[in-house]
Design a protein around this motif. Structure first.
Motif, PDB file in Angstrom:
ATOM      1  N   ARG A 289       0.840  -1.133  -0.011  1.00  0.00           N
ATOM      2  CA  ARG A 289      -0.262  -0.165  -0.054  1.00  0.00           C
ATOM      3  C   ARG A 289       0.704   1.195  -0.056  1.00  0.00           C
ATOM      4  NH1 ARG A 289      -3.780  -0.497   4.833  1.00  0.00           N
ATOM      5  NH2 ARG A 289      -2.069  -1.638   5.851  1.00  0.00           N
ATOM      6  N   VAL A 290       2.101   1.275   0.383  1.00  0.00           N
ATOM      7  CA  VAL A 290       3.134   2.447   0.353  1.00  0.00           C
ATOM      8  C   VAL A 290       3.399   2.720  -1.292  1.00  0.00           C
ATOM      9  CG1 VAL A 290       5.038   3.381   1.161  1.00  0.00           C
ATOM     10  CG2 VAL A 290       3.694   1.959   2.773  1.00  0.00           C
ATOM     11  N   THR A 291       3.024   4.023  -1.525  1.00  0.00           N
ATOM     12  CA  THR A 291       3.443   4.300  -2.770  1.00  0.00           C
ATOM     13  C   THR A 291       3.950   5.615  -2.951  1.00  0.00           C
ATOM     14  OG1 THR A 291       1.196   5.456  -3.234  1.00  0.00           O
ATOM     15  CG2 THR A 291       1.521   3.249  -3.680  1.00  0.00           C
ATOM     16  N   LEU A 292       4.384   6.052  -3.993  1.00  0.00           N
ATOM     17  CA  LEU A 292       5.034   7.614  -4.301  1.00  0.00           C
ATOM     18  C   LEU A 292       3.979   8.515  -4.619  1.00  0.00           C
ATOM     19  CD1 LEU A 292       8.237   6.669  -6.190  1.00  0.00           C
ATOM     20  CD2 LEU A 292       8.182   7.678  -3.816  1.00  0.00           C
ATOM     21  N   PRO A 293       4.165   9.889  -4.564  1.00  0.00           N
ATOM     22  CA  PRO A 293       2.753  10.399  -4.801  1.00  0.00           C
ATOM     23  C   PRO A 293       2.469  10.209  -6.372  1.00  0.00           C
ATOM     24  CG  PRO A 293       4.795  11.807  -3.664  1.00  0.00           C
ATOM     25  CD  PRO A 293       5.335  10.613  -4.038  1.00  0.00           C
ATOM     26  N   GLY A 294       1.211  10.079  -6.489  1.00  0.00           N
ATOM     27  CA  GLY A 294       0.705  10.054  -7.645  1.00  0.00           C
ATOM     28  C   GLY A 294       0.644   8.379  -8.151  1.00  0.00           C
ATOM     29  N   GLY A 295       1.330   7.317  -7.060  1.00  0.00           N
ATOM     30  CA  GLY A 295       1.383   5.757  -7.758  1.00  0.00           C
ATOM     31  C   GLY A 295       0.036   5.386  -7.007  1.00  0.00           C
ATOM     32  N   VAL A 296      -0.198   3.964  -7.325  1.00  0.00           N
ATOM     33  CA  VAL A 296      -1.372   3.304  -6.902  1.00  0.00           C
ATOM     34  C   VAL A 296      -0.702   1.891  -6.375  1.00  0.00           C
ATOM     35  CG1 VAL A 296      -2.760   4.024  -8.563  1.00  0.00           C
ATOM     36  CG2 VAL A 296      -1.284   2.176  -9.125  1.00  0.00           C
ATOM     37  N   PRO A 297      -1.499   1.519  -5.188  1.00  0.00           N
ATOM     38  CA  PRO A 297      -1.156   0.064  -4.502  1.00  0.00           C
ATOM     39  C   PRO A 297      -0.844  -0.760  -5.469  1.00  0.00           C
ATOM     40  CG  PRO A 297      -2.750   1.590  -3.375  1.00  0.00           C
ATOM     41  CD  PRO A 297      -2.799   1.957  -4.459  1.00  0.00           C
ATOM     42  N   ILE A 298       0.026  -1.884  -5.039  1.00  0.00           N
ATOM     43  CA  ILE A 298       0.138  -3.144  -5.806  1.00  0.00           C
ATOM     44  C   ILE A 298      -0.497  -4.119  -5.113  1.00  0.00           C
ATOM     45  CG2 ILE A 298       1.727  -4.727  -6.567  1.00  0.00           C
ATOM     46  CD1 ILE A 298       3.947  -2.417  -6.346  1.00  0.00           C
ATOM     47  N   THR A 299      -1.847  -4.622  -6.064  1.00  0.00           N
ATOM     48  CA  THR A 299      -2.500  -5.792  -5.504  1.00  0.00           C
ATOM     49  C   THR A 299      -2.204  -7.068  -6.180  1.00  0.00           C
ATOM     50  OG1 THR A 299      -4.319  -5.046  -7.046  1.00  0.00           O
ATOM     51  CG2 THR A 299      -4.110  -4.080  -4.964  1.00  0.00           C
ATOM     52  N   ASP A 300      -1.244  -7.111  -6.959  1.00  0.00           N
ATOM     53  CA  ASP A 300      -0.961  -8.363  -7.522  1.00  0.00           C
ATOM     54  C   ASP A 300      -0.329  -9.359  -6.728  1.00  0.00           C
ATOM     55  OD1 ASP A 300      -2.216  -7.408  -9.983  1.00  0.00           O
ATOM     56  OD2 ASP A 300      -0.215  -6.803 -10.776  1.00  0.00           O
ATOM     57  N   THR A 301      -0.918 -10.552  -6.770  1.00  0.00           N
ATOM     58  CA  THR A 301      -0.200 -11.537  -5.868  1.00  0.00           C
ATOM     59  C   THR A 301       1.128 -11.864  -6.201  1.00  0.00           C
ATOM     60  OG1 THR A 301      -2.529 -12.463  -5.346  1.00  0.00           O
ATOM     61  CG2 THR A 301      -0.628 -13.814  -4.903  1.00  0.00           C
ATOM     62  N   VAL A 302       1.165 -12.128  -7.443  1.00  0.00           N
ATOM     63  CA  VAL A 302       2.606 -12.632  -8.283  1.00  0.00           C
ATOM     64  C   VAL A 302       3.029 -11.247  -9.039  1.00  0.00           C
ATOM     65  CG1 VAL A 302       2.139 -15.024  -8.173  1.00  0.00           C
ATOM     66  CG2 VAL A 302       1.485 -13.589 -10.059  1.00  0.00           C
ATOM     67  N   SER A 303       4.365 -11.170  -9.239  1.00  0.00           N
ATOM     68  CA  SER A 303       5.003 -10.031  -9.946  1.00  0.00           C
ATOM     69  C   SER A 303       5.361 -10.534 -11.077  1.00  0.00           C
ATOM     70  CB  SER A 303       6.405  -9.491  -9.120  1.00  0.00           C
ATOM     71  OG  SER A 303       7.220 -10.665  -9.386  1.00  0.00           O
ATOM     72  N   ASP A 304       5.867  -9.931 -11.917  1.00  0.00           N
ATOM     73  CA  ASP A 304       6.322 -10.396 -13.375  1.00  0.00           C
ATOM     74  C   ASP A 304       7.559 -11.371 -13.082  1.00  0.00           C
ATOM     75  OD1 ASP A 304       4.487  -8.529 -14.467  1.00  0.00           O
ATOM     76  OD2 ASP A 304       6.021  -6.840 -15.016  1.00  0.00           O
ATOM     77  N   VAL A 305       7.535 -12.094 -14.165  1.00  0.00           N
ATOM     78  CA  VAL A 305       8.725 -13.212 -14.193  1.00  0.00           C
ATOM     79  C   VAL A 305       9.782 -12.628 -14.772  1.00  0.00           C
ATOM     80  CG1 VAL A 305       9.307 -15.579 -14.897  1.00  0.00           C
ATOM     81  CG2 VAL A 305       6.980 -15.182 -13.921  1.00  0.00           C
ATOM     82  N   LEU A 306      10.877 -12.723 -14.009  1.00  0.00           N
ATOM     83  CA  LEU A 306      12.227 -12.151 -14.748  1.00  0.00           C
ATOM     84  C   LEU A 306      12.963 -13.633 -15.146  1.00  0.00           C
ATOM     85  CD1 LEU A 306      13.423  -9.757 -12.148  1.00  0.00           C
ATOM     86  CD2 LEU A 306      12.345  -9.178 -14.091  1.00  0.00           C
ATOM     87  N   VAL A 307      13.428 -13.309 -16.631  1.00  0.00           N
ATOM     88  CA  VAL A 307      14.016 -14.502 -17.180  1.00  0.00           C
ATOM     89  C   VAL A 307      15.493 -13.938 -17.737  1.00  0.00           C
ATOM     90  CG1 VAL A 307      14.248 -16.385 -18.759  1.00  0.00           C
ATOM     91  CG2 VAL A 307      12.197 -15.860 -17.686  1.00  0.00           C
ATOM     92  N   GLY A 308      16.570 -14.701 -17.388  1.00  0.00           N
ATOM     93  CA  GLY A 308      17.774 -14.052 -17.839  1.00  0.00           C
ATOM     94  C   GLY A 308      18.628 -15.131 -18.400  1.00  0.00           C
ATOM     95  N   ALA A 309      19.360 -14.985 -19.572  1.00  0.00           N
ATOM     96  CA  ALA A 309      20.408 -15.854 -20.094  1.00  0.00           C
ATOM     97  C   ALA A 309      21.677 -15.134 -20.387  1.00  0.00           C
ATOM     98  CB  ALA A 309      19.698 -16.888 -21.218  1.00  0.00           C
ATOM     99  N   GLY A 310      22.604 -15.985 -20.385  1.00  0.00           N
ATOM    100  CA  GLY A 310      23.930 -15.642 -20.988  1.00  0.00           C
ATOM    101  C   GLY A 310      24.648 -16.528 -21.757  1.00  0.00           C
ATOM    102  N   ILE A 311      25.133 -16.662 -22.801  1.00  0.00           N
ATOM    103  CA  ILE A 311      25.794 -17.824 -23.223  1.00  0.00           C
ATOM    104  C   ILE A 311      27.238 -17.251 -23.781  1.00  0.00           C
ATOM    105  CG2 ILE A 311      25.557 -19.554 -25.145  1.00  0.00           C
ATOM    106  CD1 ILE A 311      22.657 -19.458 -24.859  1.00  0.00           C
ATOM    107  N   GLN A 312      28.270 -18.012 -23.842  1.00  0.00           N
ATOM    108  CA  GLN A 312      29.446 -17.705 -24.338  1.00  0.00           C
ATOM    109  C   GLN A 312      30.362 -19.060 -24.782  1.00  0.00           C
ATOM    110  OE1 GLN A 312      32.125 -14.866 -22.682  1.00  0.00           O
ATOM    111  NE2 GLN A 312      33.149 -14.457 -24.524  1.00  0.00           N
ATOM    112  N   TRP A 313      29.702 -19.957 -25.372  1.00  0.00           N
ATOM    113  CA  TRP A 313      29.961 -21.393 -25.798  1.00  0.00           C
ATOM    114  C   TRP A 313      31.357 -21.270 -26.353  1.00  0.00           C
ATOM    115  CZ3 TRP A 313      28.218 -25.422 -23.370  1.00  0.00           C
ATOM    116  CH2 TRP A 313      28.677 -26.633 -23.652  1.00  0.00           C
TER     117      TRP A 313
END
Length: 819
Positions: free
Chosen positions: A612-636
């Motif tokens: 519920r804590v936000t910056l001025p003009g922000g809206v509370p975050i009500t989503d149960t799950v956040s976005d999924v972060l996927v990362g990869a690095g390849i130097q075969w």
């Protein structure tokens, strides 16, 4: 006397001469140089002074003066005749050697009474690695005063070479050539004509001690065409600093017009220098700039400024100033173990300065200019900093930004230790952090609406305690934090309060596992890891909407911040967090080298309660799950490198942010990189989709066979030497929604054996409505100078992994030049 033999002679043999013999013998048998030195010199068991040994990567190239006067001279030849201590005559393949001088000729005659040598017939002399060839030489072996007729010469430091009617040796380090030429191009054969570039001078003085060449009546020729002429020209023989005019810089800008800069360098002292760089802009006027640098054992700094009395485009005076200073003070008076002072000052005359003068100084080409003065100290585990921090905000009517608050002053305190015992528990990390800040800002009316002006002071204290249990296969790290903050305001808040306090605890538990196994993929043995991780964070909710925002901002969502306890940077907002972050990564590692061939990872935050804590003009975050972060690095393969990142929104079923990069780097001066970046609109970030391509590549690869490109006879470290080669360089940044090129750098480089030519077109977007275009042209004469504008910094800033065609090389030792 017949048949070849060696003759060794000396005159007035003194103890110093015997020392010279011993020293020369030592030089021929060891790679550690010896030098006489008063400080550190020892005394033998029988009371005789001995030199102090000093480690060196080179043999001793200059003998001590008292030894050099009496070093012996060696001669060899087919026939030797003479009188002891009067003269020696050597004929037929005659060779004279004396420390750093070797003379070869058909005939050599030495007058021992004045210690002078005369050589005739196919004479070659090596002195300190420099070579002279000609028909006749006369040289004093003590003073090195003499002359050489019709010589050709080659210098050690930069491979400079040329010829002259006569060379006068004025001392060991200074020589004067008459009607001479000078070039760093290889000496052409008899039927090859002239070098690509050369200097022709009525009088050419070469000072090896100062590493300076001076030409009187000099003309610079390029491809046989006179390019520049001057009654007097001074040029360096190495990279050693010297006072004088630097090569001019010429730019063609679509707004400022033709820009001509003539720098002058002043080498005030070994630790002080200054550069003056007046610039004439055909559309604006004269800009007077200068830079001053200083270096002392306990402090160093740089000051740079420029002033244009009357800008004809804006009809106003324009100026910019930047100064940096760092100093170590004596801490004993305050009982500290370390005490330091620093400042960083940056000011300009107007809001458009950063856009109109993009090349004046990197510190002045941004819209937020920091001005800082800080004093810091430390004693053991306790450290403190007290400073003043102000900003100059350069506004653009098309894209205004909120000016940050000035901190006048800010005091930071920290006391903490790692791996300490607290009671019966060992391995405790603890810290206490305190800060006092007084915030003020001179906001302009056009920006006031973006953020309310609430001047005030903030005091805070943060206590932190953590303990880590760790083995090669797992770790567990509980941590507790307590945030205590107090505000006092110069004017009342909307609720009538003139002060406010906040106390919030944060508890976290971070843990992870590490599994390893040998594996085999695509014909390669690797070590595969699986590293799951979970972190729980709890911070209770406390209403903070009435508090001003002095330095807080939302953190970017990425692999670094998803594991953070607070979603906000700064200290004005502490997010109420009741969440579990889970993730896993796997790596493929070369078991022999430890190099990481493949890296894959993902992470997601699960909220157990709304935020519920936000910056001025922000809206509370009500989503149960956040976005999924996927990362990869390849130097075969070491030649190829791939990086990718994806922020996937499970609610919309599409990515919120995507970054894909690839780089191919098979050898030096061959690199191609491409990147795709997608950012969908969300929060305060605008939507964007861009393609970015950069490269540096030899165009000769198009028409040369691979065997020619890799031929060891012309290749050195993957780079063609002595061959004429074309290179294409560039970077294109393209906005896909706007269907236009945002930034463009496009050019060609041509490398010959002793010079480089560059032509670069630069088109960079300076603001939403302003684009700067420049054409940069440069001729670089190796070991002499550069003429034209300087595109090297543009190429370094814009092309990933760009490498200058001419790398700095260490001056070779003179001992490698003798035959």
């Amino acid at each position: 006397m017949s048949s070849p033999f060696t003759h060794f002679f000396h005159h007035r043999l003194t103890p110093a001469a015997w020392a010279g013999r011993a020293l020369i013998l030592g030089l021929s048998c060891a790679t550690l140089a010896t030098a006489w030195a008063d400080e550190g010199a020892g005394v033998s068991d029988v009371g005789i002074p001995v030199p102090a040994l000093k480690p060196s990567s080179l043999l001793l190239e200059r003998l001590p003066e008292e030894v050099r006067r009496d070093v012996p001279t060696f001669v060899t030849g087919d026939r030797i005749d003479g009188e002891p201590n009067i003269r020696t005559l050597v004929e037929g393949q005659a060779v004279l050697r004396r420390h750093d001088t070797i003379v070869k000729a058909h005939k050599v005659e030495v007058d021992h009474r004045i210690n002078e040598a005369k050589a005739t017939g196919g004479v070659t002399i090596w002195r300190n690695g420099n070579r002279f060839d000609g028909p006749e030489l006369q040289l004093n072996l003590d003073t090195y005063v003499g002359f050489f007729t019709q010589p050709q010469y080659q210098l050690l430091r930069n491979d400079g070479q040329g010829q002259a009617d006569r060379v006068d040796f004025l001392s060991e380090d200074v020589s004067v050539a008459h009607n001479a030429t000078y070039s760093t191009c290889p000496r052409p054969e008899a039927d090859e004509g002239t070098p690509d570039w050369w200097i022709s001078a009525r009088k050419l003085t070469l000072n090896q001690a100062e590493d300076v060449g001076e030409a009187e009546g000099g003309v610079l020729y390029f491809k046989g065409i006179p390019l520049l002429a001057a009654p007097y020209v001074s040029f360096p023989l190495s990279d050693k600093r010297k006072s004088g005019l630097l090569p001019p810089t010429i730019n063609l800008d679509n707004i400022s017009g033709l820009e001509y800069t003539q720098p002058y360098y002043w080498n005030i002292a070994p630790n002080l220098d200054a550069t003056f760089y007046p610039t004439l802009m055909t559309k604006r006027g004269l800009d007077l700039g200068g830079e001053f640098r200083y270096l002392q054992p306990t402090y160093n700094g740089t000051m740079r400024g420029s002033w244009m009395p009357d800008d004809r485009l804006l009809h106003a005076n324009r100026w910019g100033l930047t100064a940096q200073h760092q100093q170590q003070l004596d801490p004993s008076g305050l009982g500290m173990s370390a005490l330091g002072l620093r400042w960083n000052l940056n000011r300009v005359s107007d809001d458009a300065y950063w856009r109109d003068f993009p090349k004046v100084s990197p510190a002045l080409t941004q819209r937020l200019l920091p001005n800082e003065l800080a004093l810091s100290g430390q004693k053991g585990a306790f450290a403190w900093t007290a400073g003043l921090y102000k900003w100059q905000t350069l506004q653009d009517a098309a894209a205004p930004i909120a000016a940050p608050y000035d901190r006048e002053p800010q005091i930071d305190l920290r006391w903490g230790e790692l791996n300490q015992r607290v009671g019966a528990v060992a391995g405790i990390d603890w810290s206490l952090t305190g800060q006092y800040s007084r915030f003020r800002t001179p906001r302009t009316p056009s920006v006031t609406a973006l953020l309310a002006d609430i001047h005030g002071a903030r005091s805070l204290a943060i206590a932190q305690l953590s303990k880590t249990w760790q083995t090669p296969g797992w770790f567990v790290r509980p941590k507790a934090q307590l945030h205590m903050t107090h505000y006092s305001f110069e004017q009342a808040l909307w609720n009538g309060q003139r002060s406010a306090s906040r106390v919030l605890p944060t508890l976290s538990l971070d843990s992870g596992l590490v599994f390893e196994r040998p594996a085999h993929f695509f014909g390669r043995d690797v070590l595969q890891t699986l590293e799951p991780r979970a972190m729980y964070v709890y911070t209770p909710y406390k209403n903070q909407s009435y508090l001003p925002v002095y330095d807080s901002a939302a953190k970017d969502f990425n692999f670094g911040t998803v594991w953070a306890e607070n979603d906000f940077g700064g200290h004005d907002r502490i997010s109420d967090t009741h969440a579990l972050t889970i993730g896993a990564s796997t790596r493929l590692i070369d078991p022999q080298t430890g190099a990481e061939a493949v890296r894959l990872g993902l992470a997601q935050r699960i909220r157990l309660a709304d935020q519920r804590v936000t910056l001025p003009g922000g809206v509370p975050i009500t989503d149960t799950v956040s976005d999924v972060l996927v990362g990869a690095g390849i130097q075969w393969d070491p030649k190829w490198q791939f990086e990718g990142g994806l922020q996937f929104n499970p609610h919309t079923g599409r990515s919120q942010r995507t970054t894909l990069t690839a780089r191919y780097h098979p050898a030096r001066y061959r690199v191609f990189s491409a990147a795709y970046r997608l950012q969908r609109a969300g929060g305060i970030l605008p939507a964007s989709e861009q393609m970015d391509v950069g490269w540096q590549w030899p165009l000769n690869d198009v028409w040369e066979t691979p065997s020619q490109a890799a031929s060891p006879s012309v290749a050195e470290g993957g780079k063609m030497r002595g061959a004429n080669r074309w290179y294409s360089v560039g970077r294109i940044n393209y906005s896909m929604p706007d269907h236009k090129v945002v930034d463009l750098v496009l050019g060609v480089e041509y490398e010959a054996c002793c010079w480089i030519g560059r032509v670069v077109l630069e088109r960079l977007q300076r603001s939403n409505a302003n684009t700067g275009q420049r054409i940069l042209f440069q001729l670089e004469f190796n070991g002499f100078s550069r003429i034209g504008s300087n595109p090297l910094q543009t190429l370094r800033d814009n092309i990933p992994r760009y490498q200058p065609l001419r790398d700095e090389v260490q001056t070779p030792s003179r001992f490698g030049r003798y035959e």
